[in-house]
Design a protein around this motif. Structure first.
Motif, PDB file in Angstrom:
ATOM      1  N   GLU A  11      62.690  42.891  35.880  1.00  0.00           N
ATOM      2  CA  GLU A  11      63.137  41.522  36.609  1.00  0.00           C
ATOM      3  C   GLU A  11      64.498  40.995  36.058  1.00  0.00           C
ATOM      4  O   GLU A  11      65.257  40.501  37.018  1.00  0.00           O
ATOM      5  N   SER A  12      64.837  41.343  34.838  1.00  0.00           N
ATOM      6  CA  SER A  12      66.046  40.793  34.302  1.00  0.00           C
ATOM      7  C   SER A  12      67.319  41.482  34.894  1.00  0.00           C
ATOM      8  O   SER A  12      68.286  40.991  35.150  1.00  0.00           O
ATOM      9  N   MET A  13      66.901  42.782  35.352  1.00  0.00           N
ATOM     10  CA  MET A  13      68.098  43.691  35.988  1.00  0.00           C
ATOM     11  C   MET A  13      68.433  42.909  37.347  1.00  0.00           C
ATOM     12  O   MET A  13      69.527  43.276  37.959  1.00  0.00           O
ATOM     13  N   LEU A  14      67.281  42.489  37.986  1.00  0.00           N
ATOM     14  CA  LEU A  14      67.519  42.063  39.519  1.00  0.00           C
ATOM     15  C   LEU A  14      67.961  40.709  39.482  1.00  0.00           C
ATOM     16  O   LEU A  14      67.986  40.162  40.608  1.00  0.00           O
ATOM     17  N   GLU A  15      67.996  39.955  38.238  1.00  0.00           N
ATOM     18  CA  GLU A  15      68.157  38.431  38.337  1.00  0.00           C
ATOM     19  C   GLU A  15      69.489  38.199  39.029  1.00  0.00           C
ATOM     20  O   GLU A  15      70.477  39.094  38.749  1.00  0.00           O
ATOM     21  N   GLY A  16      69.838  37.439  40.103  1.00  0.00           N
ATOM     22  CA  GLY A  16      70.960  37.217  40.743  1.00  0.00           C
ATOM     23  C   GLY A  16      71.418  38.097  41.941  1.00  0.00           C
ATOM     24  O   GLY A  16      72.516  38.267  42.354  1.00  0.00           O
ATOM     25  N   ALA A  17      70.625  38.991  42.017  1.00  0.00           N
ATOM     26  CA  ALA A  17      70.859  40.274  43.031  1.00  0.00           C
ATOM     27  C   ALA A  17      71.107  39.529  44.430  1.00  0.00           C
ATOM     28  O   ALA A  17      70.048  38.753  44.782  1.00  0.00           O
ATOM     29  N   LEU A  18      71.808  39.887  45.223  1.00  0.00           N
ATOM     30  CA  LEU A  18      72.229  39.554  46.493  1.00  0.00           C
ATOM     31  C   LEU A  18      71.707  40.575  47.401  1.00  0.00           C
ATOM     32  O   LEU A  18      72.172  41.655  47.604  1.00  0.00           O
ATOM     33  N   TRP A  19      70.363  40.461  48.092  1.00  0.00           N
ATOM     34  CA  TRP A  19      69.847  41.469  48.782  1.00  0.00           C
ATOM     35  C   TRP A  19      70.090  41.501  50.306  1.00  0.00           C
ATOM     36  O   TRP A  19      70.449  40.400  50.971  1.00  0.00           O
ATOM     37  N   HIS A  20      70.386  42.810  50.909  1.00  0.00           N
ATOM     38  CA  HIS A  20      70.593  42.726  52.379  1.00  0.00           C
ATOM     39  C   HIS A  20      69.833  43.760  52.975  1.00  0.00           C
ATOM     40  O   HIS A  20      69.563  44.935  52.372  1.00  0.00           O
ATOM     41  N   LYS A  21      69.412  43.750  54.223  1.00  0.00           N
ATOM     42  CA  LYS A  21      68.663  44.672  55.144  1.00  0.00           C
ATOM     43  C   LYS A  21      69.602  45.729  55.284  1.00  0.00           C
ATOM     44  O   LYS A  21      70.630  45.582  55.829  1.00  0.00           O
ATOM     45  N   SER A  22      69.242  47.032  55.101  1.00  0.00           N
ATOM     46  CA  SER A  22      69.585  48.138  55.461  1.00  0.00           C
ATOM     47  C   SER A  22      70.013  48.242  57.145  1.00  0.00           C
ATOM     48  O   SER A  22      69.123  48.106  57.708  1.00  0.00           O
ATOM     49  N   THR A  23      71.136  48.747  57.342  1.00  0.00           N
ATOM     50  CA  THR A  23      71.351  48.914  58.938  1.00  0.00           C
ATOM     51  C   THR A  23      70.605  50.149  59.556  1.00  0.00           C
ATOM     52  O   THR A  23      70.448  50.045  60.473  1.00  0.00           O
ATOM     53  N   TYR A  24      70.133  50.789  58.619  1.00  0.00           N
ATOM     54  CA  TYR A  24      69.341  52.139  58.943  1.00  0.00           C
ATOM     55  C   TYR A  24      67.821  51.678  59.133  1.00  0.00           C
ATOM     56  O   TYR A  24      66.878  52.388  59.592  1.00  0.00           O
ATOM     57  N   SER A  25      67.456  50.270  58.936  1.00  0.00           N
ATOM     58  CA  SER A  25      66.092  49.995  59.101  1.00  0.00           C
ATOM     59  C   SER A  25      65.743  49.610  60.254  1.00  0.00           C
ATOM     60  O   SER A  25      66.794  49.063  61.387  1.00  0.00           O
ATOM     61  N   GLY A  26      64.608  50.194  61.019  1.00  0.00           N
ATOM     62  CA  GLY A  26      64.519  50.025  62.379  1.00  0.00           C
ATOM     63  C   GLY A  26      63.306  48.800  62.469  1.00  0.00           C
ATOM     64  O   GLY A  26      63.154  48.100  61.794  1.00  0.00           O
ATOM     65  N   THR A  27      62.787  48.954  63.700  1.00  0.00           N
ATOM     66  CA  THR A  27      61.990  47.823  64.181  1.00  0.00           C
ATOM     67  C   THR A  27      60.398  47.998  63.626  1.00  0.00           C
ATOM     68  O   THR A  27      59.460  47.447  64.265  1.00  0.00           O
ATOM     69  N   ASN A  28      60.241  49.362  63.110  1.00  0.00           N
ATOM     70  CA  ASN A  28      58.906  50.028  62.950  1.00  0.00           C
ATOM     71  C   ASN A  28      58.346  49.482  61.737  1.00  0.00           C
ATOM     72  O   ASN A  28      57.595  50.283  60.914  1.00  0.00           O
ATOM     73  N   ASN A  29      58.812  48.193  61.086  1.00  0.00           N
ATOM     74  CA  ASN A  29      58.454  48.033  59.749  1.00  0.00           C
ATOM     75  C   ASN A  29      59.065  48.959  58.612  1.00  0.00           C
ATOM     76  O   ASN A  29      58.633  48.984  57.460  1.00  0.00           O
ATOM     77  N   GLY A  30      59.831  49.852  59.004  1.00  0.00           N
ATOM     78  CA  GLY A  30      60.488  51.024  57.932  1.00  0.00           C
ATOM     79  C   GLY A  30      61.677  50.168  57.128  1.00  0.00           C
ATOM     80  O   GLY A  30      62.758  50.737  57.537  1.00  0.00           O
ATOM     81  N   CYS A  31      61.742  49.024  56.779  1.00  0.00           N
ATOM     82  CA  CYS A  31      62.695  48.356  56.427  1.00  0.00           C
ATOM     83  C   CYS A  31      62.863  48.387  54.744  1.00  0.00           C
ATOM     84  O   CYS A  31      62.144  48.424  54.165  1.00  0.00           O
ATOM     85  N   VAL A  32      64.221  48.624  54.506  1.00  0.00           N
ATOM     86  CA  VAL A  32      64.762  48.902  52.980  1.00  0.00           C
ATOM     87  C   VAL A  32      65.857  47.909  52.715  1.00  0.00           C
ATOM     88  O   VAL A  32      66.760  47.571  53.681  1.00  0.00           O
ATOM     89  N   GLU A  33      66.016  47.114  51.794  1.00  0.00           N
ATOM     90  CA  GLU A  33      66.842  46.251  51.104  1.00  0.00           C
ATOM     91  C   GLU A  33      67.528  46.819  50.024  1.00  0.00           C
ATOM     92  O   GLU A  33      67.078  47.546  49.170  1.00  0.00           O
ATOM     93  N   HIS A  34      68.949  46.283  50.039  1.00  0.00           N
ATOM     94  CA  HIS A  34      69.772  47.070  49.107  1.00  0.00           C
ATOM     95  C   HIS A  34      70.545  45.894  48.251  1.00  0.00           C
ATOM     96  O   HIS A  34      71.035  44.925  48.976  1.00  0.00           O
ATOM     97  N   ALA A  35      70.948  46.251  47.124  1.00  0.00           N
ATOM     98  CA  ALA A  35      71.751  45.165  46.206  1.00  0.00           C
ATOM     99  C   ALA A  35      72.656  45.963  45.273  1.00  0.00           C
ATOM    100  O   ALA A  35      72.100  46.946  44.749  1.00  0.00           O
ATOM    101  N   VAL A  36      73.653  45.500  44.905  1.00  0.00           N
ATOM    102  CA  VAL A  36      74.668  46.127  44.058  1.00  0.00           C
ATOM    103  C   VAL A  36      74.361  45.063  42.956  1.00  0.00           C
ATOM    104  O   VAL A  36      74.489  43.781  43.102  1.00  0.00           O
ATOM    105  N   LEU A  37      73.958  45.353  41.714  1.00  0.00           N
ATOM    106  CA  LEU A  37      73.517  44.657  40.700  1.00  0.00           C
ATOM    107  C   LEU A  37      74.852  44.117  39.592  1.00  0.00           C
ATOM    108  O   LEU A  37      75.806  45.135  39.843  1.00  0.00           O
TER     109      LEU A  37
END
Length: 74
Positions: A11-37
């Motif tokens: 949890e402490s590693m992820l504190e303050g992370a700014l997440w964004h949805k991958s452009t490769y994620s589709g509309t079929n609920n196969g979504c992934v989020e990415h953040a640079v820590l």
């Protein structure tokens, strides 16, 4: 020195992370989020079930992963 993967981010590693949805994620609920820590590591998580946590990668590992996704070898 080789970067070692961190299978699950704390949890402490992820504190303050700014997440964004991958452009490769589709509309079929196969979504992934990415953040640079703040540590410089990259984190990914499942958008539809964030309670599963996140996995982190060092810069070289992340570059290898993204290349594999782009060229279709993954």
């Amino acid at each position: 020195m080789t970067e070692q993967p961190t299978p699950r981010a704390t949890e402490s590693m992820l504190e303050g992370a700014l997440w964004h949805k991958s452009t490769y994620s589709g509309t079929n609920n196969g979504c992934v989020e990415h953040a640079v820590l703040t540590s410089g590591r990259h984190a990914i998580r499942d958008t539809k079930d964030r309670t599963l946590g996140a996995h982190t990668f060092g810069r070289e590992q992340w570059r290898t992963f993204v290349t594999a996704v782009r060229d279709g070898s993954l």
